[in-house]
Scaffold this motif. Structure first.
Motif, PDB file in Angstrom:
ATOM      1  N   GLY A  42       0.793  -1.227   0.000  1.00 48.50           N
ATOM      2  CA  GLY A  42       0.000   0.000   0.000  1.00 48.50           C
ATOM      3  C   GLY A  42       0.821   1.270   0.000  1.00 48.50           C
ATOM      4  N   GLY A  43       0.157   2.362   0.310  1.00 54.61           N
ATOM      5  CA  GLY A  43       0.857   3.644   0.316  1.00 54.61           C
ATOM      6  C   GLY A  43      -0.086   4.820   0.278  1.00 54.61           C
ATOM      7  N   GLU A  44       0.500   5.972   0.078  1.00 60.37           N
ATOM      8  CA  GLU A  44      -0.248   7.228   0.125  1.00 60.37           C
ATOM      9  C   GLU A  44       0.248   8.135  -0.985  1.00 60.37           C
ATOM     10  OE1 GLU A  44      -2.772   8.273   1.400  1.00 60.37           O
ATOM     11  OE2 GLU A  44      -2.639  10.415   1.769  1.00 60.37           O
ATOM     12  N   THR A  45      -0.690   8.744  -1.729  1.00 60.88           N
ATOM     13  CA  THR A  45      -0.322   9.547  -2.891  1.00 60.88           C
ATOM     14  C   THR A  45      -1.086  10.868  -2.898  1.00 60.88           C
ATOM     15  OG1 THR A  45      -2.048   8.418  -4.150  1.00 60.88           O
ATOM     16  CG2 THR A  45       0.146   7.501  -4.294  1.00 60.88           C
ATOM     17  N   PRO A  46      -0.768  11.751  -1.955  1.00 57.86           N
ATOM     18  CA  PRO A  46      -1.540  12.989  -1.843  1.00 57.86           C
ATOM     19  C   PRO A  46      -1.122  14.059  -2.854  1.00 57.86           C
ATOM     20  CG  PRO A  46       0.174  12.988  -0.205  1.00 57.86           C
ATOM     21  CD  PRO A  46       0.274  11.669  -0.932  1.00 57.86           C
ATOM     22  N   THR A  47      -2.042  14.964  -3.130  1.00 62.05           N
ATOM     23  CA  THR A  47      -1.726  16.182  -3.865  1.00 62.05           C
ATOM     24  C   THR A  47      -1.587  17.304  -2.847  1.00 62.05           C
ATOM     25  OG1 THR A  47      -2.999  15.454  -5.773  1.00 62.05           O
ATOM     26  CG2 THR A  47      -2.550  17.801  -5.619  1.00 62.05           C
ATOM     27  N   LEU A  48      -0.406  17.881  -2.766  1.00 59.68           N
ATOM     28  CA  LEU A  48      -0.142  18.899  -1.753  1.00 59.68           C
ATOM     29  C   LEU A  48       0.150  20.240  -2.419  1.00 59.68           C
ATOM     30  CD1 LEU A  48       2.059  16.773   0.696  1.00 59.68           C
ATOM     31  CD2 LEU A  48      -0.411  17.097   0.714  1.00 59.68           C
ATOM     32  N   LYS A  49      -0.890  20.804  -2.974  1.00 59.79           N
ATOM     33  CA  LYS A  49      -0.792  22.103  -3.644  1.00 59.79           C
ATOM     34  C   LYS A  49      -0.351  23.168  -2.645  1.00 59.79           C
ATOM     35  CE  LYS A  49      -3.709  24.911  -6.648  1.00 59.79           C
ATOM     36  NZ  LYS A  49      -5.094  25.130  -7.106  1.00 59.79           N
ATOM     37  N   GLY A  50       0.649  23.932  -3.012  1.00 60.96           N
ATOM     38  CA  GLY A  50       1.112  24.987  -2.109  1.00 60.96           C
ATOM     39  C   GLY A  50       2.195  24.507  -1.157  1.00 60.96           C
ATOM     40  N   ILE A  51       2.409  23.202  -1.082  1.00 58.39           N
ATOM     41  CA  ILE A  51       3.470  22.660  -0.215  1.00 58.39           C
ATOM     42  C   ILE A  51       4.569  22.070  -1.102  1.00 58.39           C
ATOM     43  CG2 ILE A  51       4.044  20.905   1.497  1.00 58.39           C
ATOM     44  CD1 ILE A  51       1.270  21.214   2.671  1.00 58.39           C
ATOM     45  N   VAL A  52       4.151  21.233  -2.050  1.00 57.52           N
ATOM     46  CA  VAL A  52       5.102  20.641  -2.991  1.00 57.52           C
ATOM     47  C   VAL A  52       5.064  21.501  -4.264  1.00 57.52           C
ATOM     48  CG1 VAL A  52       5.655  18.575  -4.340  1.00 57.52           C
ATOM     49  CG2 VAL A  52       4.757  18.352  -2.007  1.00 57.52           C
ATOM     50  N   ALA A  53       6.217  21.743  -4.866  1.00 58.47           N
ATOM     51  CA  ALA A  53       6.295  22.537  -6.097  1.00 58.47           C
ATOM     52  C   ALA A  53       5.431  21.891  -7.179  1.00 58.47           C
ATOM     53  CB  ALA A  53       7.752  22.641  -6.550  1.00 58.47           C
ATOM     54  N   PRO A  54       4.801  22.699  -8.020  1.00 63.11           N
ATOM     55  CA  PRO A  54       3.812  22.179  -8.975  1.00 63.11           C
ATOM     56  C   PRO A  54       4.327  21.057  -9.883  1.00 63.11           C
ATOM     57  CG  PRO A  54       3.816  24.588  -9.004  1.00 63.11           C
ATOM     58  CD  PRO A  54       4.941  24.169  -8.112  1.00 63.11           C
ATOM     59  N   GLU A  55       5.590  21.106 -10.257  1.00 60.33           N
ATOM     60  CA  GLU A  55       6.135  20.105 -11.182  1.00 60.33           C
ATOM     61  C   GLU A  55       6.772  18.934 -10.442  1.00 60.33           C
ATOM     62  OE1 GLU A  55       6.890  21.517 -14.963  1.00 60.33           O
ATOM     63  OE2 GLU A  55       4.954  22.033 -14.054  1.00 60.33           O
ATOM     64  N   ALA A  56       6.811  19.006  -9.119  1.00 63.58           N
ATOM     65  CA  ALA A  56       7.675  18.086  -8.371  1.00 63.58           C
ATOM     66  C   ALA A  56       6.906  16.958  -7.681  1.00 63.58           C
ATOM     67  CB  ALA A  56       8.487  18.861  -7.341  1.00 63.58           C
ATOM     68  N   ILE A  57       7.674  15.999  -7.207  1.00 62.26           N
ATOM     69  CA  ILE A  57       7.111  14.884  -6.438  1.00 62.26           C
ATOM     70  C   ILE A  57       8.047  14.591  -5.259  1.00 62.26           C
ATOM     71  CG2 ILE A  57       8.234  13.148  -7.938  1.00 62.26           C
ATOM     72  CD1 ILE A  57       5.686  11.394  -7.556  1.00 62.26           C
ATOM     73  N   VAL A  58       7.464  14.301  -4.117  1.00 54.71           N
ATOM     74  CA  VAL A  58       8.229  13.858  -2.950  1.00 54.71           C
ATOM     75  C   VAL A  58       8.111  12.342  -2.921  1.00 54.71           C
ATOM     76  CG1 VAL A  58       8.424  13.865  -0.431  1.00 54.71           C
ATOM     77  CG2 VAL A  58       7.701  15.947  -1.628  1.00 54.71           C
ATOM     78  N   LEU A  59       9.230  11.657  -3.022  1.00 53.20           N
ATOM     79  CA  LEU A  59       9.196  10.195  -2.983  1.00 53.20           C
ATOM     80  C   LEU A  59       9.813   9.687  -1.685  1.00 53.20           C
ATOM     81  CD1 LEU A  59      10.079   9.364  -6.673  1.00 53.20           C
ATOM     82  CD2 LEU A  59       7.951   8.827  -5.489  1.00 53.20           C
ATOM     83  N   ALA A  60       9.049   8.893  -0.994  1.00 52.35           N
ATOM     84  CA  ALA A  60       9.498   8.359   0.284  1.00 52.35           C
ATOM     85  C   ALA A  60       8.692   7.094   0.554  1.00 52.35           C
ATOM     86  CB  ALA A  60       9.280   9.384   1.394  1.00 52.35           C
ATOM     87  N   GLY A  61       8.858   6.552   1.728  1.00 49.07           N
ATOM     88  CA  GLY A  61       8.076   5.372   2.062  1.00 49.07           C
ATOM     89  C   GLY A  61       8.557   4.742   3.348  1.00 49.07           C
TER      90      GLY A  61
END
Lengths: 369, 369
Positions: A149-168
């Motif tokens: 499983g996992g989590e795939t949120p949209t964090l407008k205003g926190i993460v840059a529009p073109e970017a992705i935070v990858l972790a786990g």
């Protein structure tokens, strides 16, 4: 041009370390809560790469880890050259999680994804999205773990529009308990090195700074006898070292200690609290990507070894009589490995020394554990 | 002014859902890897709020979850009014993780933090940093779980310079296996509601949009009979529902199914695959923060219930003869709870109906599980 250091790439470890220490202090106060579940916190698990929970006949292991900024390199190479390295980036993320987990002897059972975007449009590029998904599954397969499983949120205003935070995160298990890697190191132990595939997942901020200064950026030919570009070399997926530890367990080969060589480069070889001098005598020519970085920075040799893995992704310390058998276990499970040095005792001195390069790092150069 | 909906706040669930489905497909292919560890993947765990791993005499549970964008509200309230709500924000993050975990009957054993900043200066504000740390520890205490480490990277260029991504993971355990909450729901079962503290952790993008349109922003008095401001109401820390599930387990009260009421509001009440009609007859006046939102949006009543928890953070479905005892367990463990309705069977119809409000949501309004 002045020589570059990791601090010049904008990461202030002091602020971060104050936070980490505050977290560790507060986290310790919660340890008694394990009792109601029939578990306990084993001694000396705080500060290790992986948190352990002790039961009567096994340990559970818990790791939360992130890729860092490496995906910015994949973003730039995708934009500049149209090359899709998101499969590799996903493998990197799984690698950074499970390689920390195995340092305590735990084999990963389940790995969960955390992928936070600034705009859900990130996933509109089907080729990129699919590569990320396939890479995560491939990383899990290499680690022998289920993708839980996992989590795939949209964090407008926190993460840059073109970017992705990858972790786990991962859940691991050590059973029987005797397979725990506890830091049972003695004078005379052999130091075994397992090759990395390149920079893997650390020192990327500095790599990006160097790319910005190059006229061709990531498309600069790597040279130093290697084909391909700087960007492609940076994006070689990390090696997952789980099978090495698993194979040693199957063969009954005791690993005194292991170190996942990440941030802080070879200084990470002295993670153990007990003072030893880790003397590295068998050096390989450093892989082309590191020679490229050193030249283009320019970065001093000392700073290179203090920051990057320099071709060594994982180190194991074993009793001298097990050295050859452990080397065989590594090679038989598909790793490029070699015997690199010896653990020495010099009173209270803790250091990593590399006599062929006339380099040494004393204990005070590694504040974080 | 036209009425607001959640989609108007900029989250496109379609793109995200395509990614989630691709992840679920790929993740399923890794299930056979559990066998080597002596575990198996139980039927019907994919798509639930928590991933389960089955052993001979227990289940392990794994959750990775994030806070979403709620911390942007804390950032704004801190900047505008100097009020530090980072302790509450940390509790929220732990809540979102562990409340998902308990939905399968697992009690959280270990919770790890993931706190990614865009600039390590985030931690230079000692009061804010310390509040975050204390809140995380407090959340763990309320959940009865140890704080098992974490990861705190600086992601310059990925995370906005002033922002933080708050997320984390948990390991849980169900033992004995009979305590697993499997979705054993029947016609006539009672629906028990546990109160929320406010919006908790969902629908915050829309809340922020509304704040932007208000002359006083988050400092707007809440009204509707409540003291304090809109911002303070939004930042009331989430309720952690672990102790309710734990107390039911201790008292031998079987929970047929439970739902953590988050994104998709009351539509989440029909998470179960099997078709039932969940009829909610006992309504409370919705808490002031929801009346404020509805009025200020304006947001239609239907959209409110489709998006927000409307004062209900957790729902449990139990056999009618256990209804009063379960209610007592909830109240004795400190929760504000009430019997809210009944599970009905109407052939293949799946829906949530609220007759006192003349509202109903059919199955096709909830695509995500």
């Amino acid at each position: 041009m002045t020589s570059l250091s990791y601090e010049s790439s904008g990461v202030d470890y002091d602020q971060l370390d104050a936070f980490k220490r505050a977290c560790q202090r507060a986290a310790r106060t919660t340890a008694p809560l394990l009792a109601a579940h029939g578990y306990a916190e084993p001694a000396a698990t705080r500060g290790e790469s992986c948190y352990l929970i002790e039961a009567a006949d096994h340990y559970l292991a818990h790791v939360e880890e992130g890729l860092g900024t490496k995906n910015l390199v994949a973003d730039a190479v995708y934009a500049q050259q149209g090359l899709n390295f998101y499969r590799e980036i996903a493998i990197d993320t799984v690698a950074t999680i499970v390689n920390d987990l195995v340092t305590c002897g735990a084999l990963p059972v389940s790995v969960a994804m955390h992928a936070a975007v600034g705009d859900s449009q990130w996933f509109a590029d089907a080729a990129r999205m699919q590569a990320l998904v396939e890479g995560w599954a491939e990383g899990c397969r290499q680690a022998g773990a289920v993708w839980g499983g996992g989590e795939t949120p949209t964090l407008k205003g926190i993460v840059a529009p073109e970017a992705i935070v990858l972790a786990g995160s991962a859940i691991g298990r050590i059973a029987p308990k005797s397979l725990r890697i506890t830091g049972d190191v003695r004078e005379g132990d052999a130091i075994l090195f397992l090759a990395s595939s390149g920079v893997q997942t650390n020192g990327l901020s500095l790599c990006r700074l160097i790319a910005e200064r190059l006229p061709q950026g990531y498309a600069t030919p790597l040279g130093h006898g290697a084909a391909g570009t700087y960007g492609e070399a940076l994006l070689a997926p990390s090696v997952i070292y789980v099978n090495f530890v698993a194979e040693c367990q199957r063969r009954g080969l005791k690993l005194g200690y292991v170190s996942h060589v990440t941030g802080h480069g070879w200084r990470k070889l002295m993670r153990l609290e007990e003072p030893f001098v880790y003397e590295i005598t068998e050096l390989r020519t450093s892989p082309p990507v590191f020679r490229f970085l050193q030249e283009m920075g320019p970065i001093s040799q000392r700073e290179m070894y203090a920051t990057y893995n320099m071709g060594v992704g994982f180190a194991a310390y074993v009793a001298p009589e097990l050295a050859e058998a452990t080397l065989a276990a590594a090679r038989d499970s598909g790793y490029d490995a070699w015997l690199a040095g010896t653990v020495k005792k010099e009173g209270s001195r803790k250091a990593v020394t590399v006599p062929p390069l006339n380099l040494s790092f004393e204990a005070d150069t590694l504040q974080v554990r």
